[in-house]
Design an enzyme around this catalytic site. Structure first.
Site, PDB file in Angstrom:
ATOM      1  N   CYS A   1       0.826  -1.205   0.000  1.00 48.37           N
ATOM      2  CA  CYS A   1       0.000   0.000   0.000  1.00 48.37           C
ATOM      3  C   CYS A   1       0.867   1.264   0.000  1.00 48.37           C
ATOM      4  O   CYS A   1       1.640   1.465  -0.925  1.00 48.37           O
ATOM      5  CB  CYS A   1      -0.979  -0.031   1.169  1.00 48.37           C
ATOM      6  SG  CYS A   1      -2.353   1.137   0.968  1.00 48.37           S
TER       7      CYS A   1
ATOM      8  N   HIS B   1      -4.247  -5.256  -0.477  1.00 51.91           N
ATOM      9  CA  HIS B   1      -4.158  -5.780   0.889  1.00 51.91           C
ATOM     10  C   HIS B   1      -4.597  -7.237   0.946  1.00 51.91           C
ATOM     11  O   HIS B   1      -5.703  -7.550   1.413  1.00 51.91           O
ATOM     12  CB  HIS B   1      -5.034  -4.945   1.817  1.00 51.91           C
ATOM     13  CG  HIS B   1      -4.514  -3.576   2.074  1.00 51.91           C
ATOM     14  ND1 HIS B   1      -3.493  -3.316   2.967  1.00 51.91           N
ATOM     15  CD2 HIS B   1      -4.867  -2.381   1.535  1.00 51.91           C
ATOM     16  CE1 HIS B   1      -3.251  -2.014   2.996  1.00 51.91           C
ATOM     17  NE2 HIS B   1      -4.057  -1.421   2.125  1.00 51.91           N
TER      18      HIS B   1
ATOM     19  N   GLU C   1      -3.540  -9.205   2.998  1.00 53.72           N
ATOM     20  CA  GLU C   1      -3.529  -9.561   4.421  1.00 53.72           C
ATOM     21  C   GLU C   1      -4.837  -9.231   5.127  1.00 53.72           C
ATOM     22  O   GLU C   1      -5.064  -9.680   6.264  1.00 53.72           O
ATOM     23  CB  GLU C   1      -2.376  -8.851   5.142  1.00 53.72           C
ATOM     24  CG  GLU C   1      -2.597  -7.383   5.479  1.00 53.72           C
ATOM     25  CD  GLU C   1      -2.346  -6.443   4.306  1.00 53.72           C
ATOM     26  OE1 GLU C   1      -2.386  -5.218   4.535  1.00 53.72           O
ATOM     27  OE2 GLU C   1      -2.119  -6.926   3.185  1.00 53.72           O
TER      28      GLU C   1
END
Length: 305
Positions: free
Chosen positions: A142, A234, A236
């Site tokens: 990011c 993202h 995650e």
């Protein structure tokens, strides 16, 4: 094999309930193998959440990982206790004295600020320079992507007219890439950002775009040797991370749209389904195995640019 984490780290309790294989430092000291030395420079305000999310993915590998958490020297976290930071983190100044097989640099809530206005920019760029010769493979996520691109290639971010938020389908451009092993031709990844990088922005950098879409721009790109890897999205994220962000932004009166392709029928009253977990685990396993373990020198002192 497990991720080797500090004794007492809050993520242990959460991840143990999920049957995630972790190993405390006390137990790891009894084993005669060299674990991978992986560091996370955690720039996110919700540090414990980010720690938990990344450790969950680093655990899905047959490799033992010794984890080190890094914070920027002198930068005080407003959302995480001082005790937690002192117990589980080393400072960026301390990190400069060490070497690592892999480094993860997270995002930060400073996307639209000019880089030089960020109060820890000088210390961050010192870490970037240190990583050239002290880290074998660095993974930027990011805003960490924006910062690294600006520092290493003088490639600036593009600020979007509105927030890019949701779960987007991406097309893979290099099926032979080690990072993309086991992926389908198209896959899903959460996005949550106010900036973007277009494929043409990377011309002349030597970086190769591995996955993108017209809506998201370049999302996964890397050096051909995988020493630097960039992910603007993202993988995650947990199932409800985008939901929490959306409700936070609405409560703050921000003009944000409902996250795209996230809630069933785009209805925020309905629970979202997580549809990127498999890809998330595959990506991090690929990074640890193919980009780090298979290539990093046994002696960390042999790392060079």
């Amino acid at each position: 094999m497990p991720v080797n984490v500090p004794d007492g780290l809050p993520a242990i309790e959460t991840l143990s309930k999920e049957n995630i294989f972790l190993m405390t430092e006390t137990r790891a000291r009894t084993q005669d193998i060299r674990p991978l030395e992986i560091a996370i420079l955690n720039l996110m305000p919700t540090k414990i959440d980010t720690e938990t999310q990344l450790i969950r993915l680093l655990s899905n590998s047959p490799l033992q990982v010794h984890l080190t958490l890094i914070s920027i020297s002198g930068h005080v976290s407003k959302n995480t206790s001082e005790t937690h930071m002192e117990t589980f983190y080393i400072s960026s100044d301390e990190a400069l004295e060490r070497r690592f097989d892999g480094l993860i640099v997270t995002g930060a809530p400073v996307e639209t600020l000019p880089f030089e206005q960020i109060d820890y920019w000088d210390k961050l760029t010192r870490l970037f320079e240190w990583s050239r010769t002290s880290v074998f493979s660095s993974l930027y996520i990011c805003w960490g992507v924006n910062a690294a691109l600006w520092h290493f290639f003088h490639t600036d971010k593009r600020i979007l007219d509105e927030k890019l938020s949701g779960v987007y389908e991406l097309e893979i451009h290099d099926t032979m890439s080690n990072l993309m092993k086991g992926f389908d031709d198209r896959f899903l990844m959460p996005q949550s950002r106010y900036t973007t990088i277009l494929p043409q922005d990377l011309e002349g950098t030597g970086l190769k775009v591995l996955a993108s879409s017209p809506e998201t721009g370049a999302v996964v790109f890397a050096r051909p040797d995988d020493r630097q890897i960039f992910v603007t999205g993202h993988l995650e994220y947990e199932a409800l991370t985008l939901d929490r962000e959306y409700r936070r932004d609405v409560a703050a009166g921000l003009p944000v749209a409902v996250p795209c392709n996230y809630y069933p029928d785009d209805d925020p009253s309905r629970l979202p389904l997580i549809r990127w977990r498999t890809y998330a685990h595959q990506f991090f396993a690929n990074w640890l195995n193919h980009c780090v373990y298979q290539e990093t020198p046994f002696n960390l002192g042999d790392i060079h640019e």
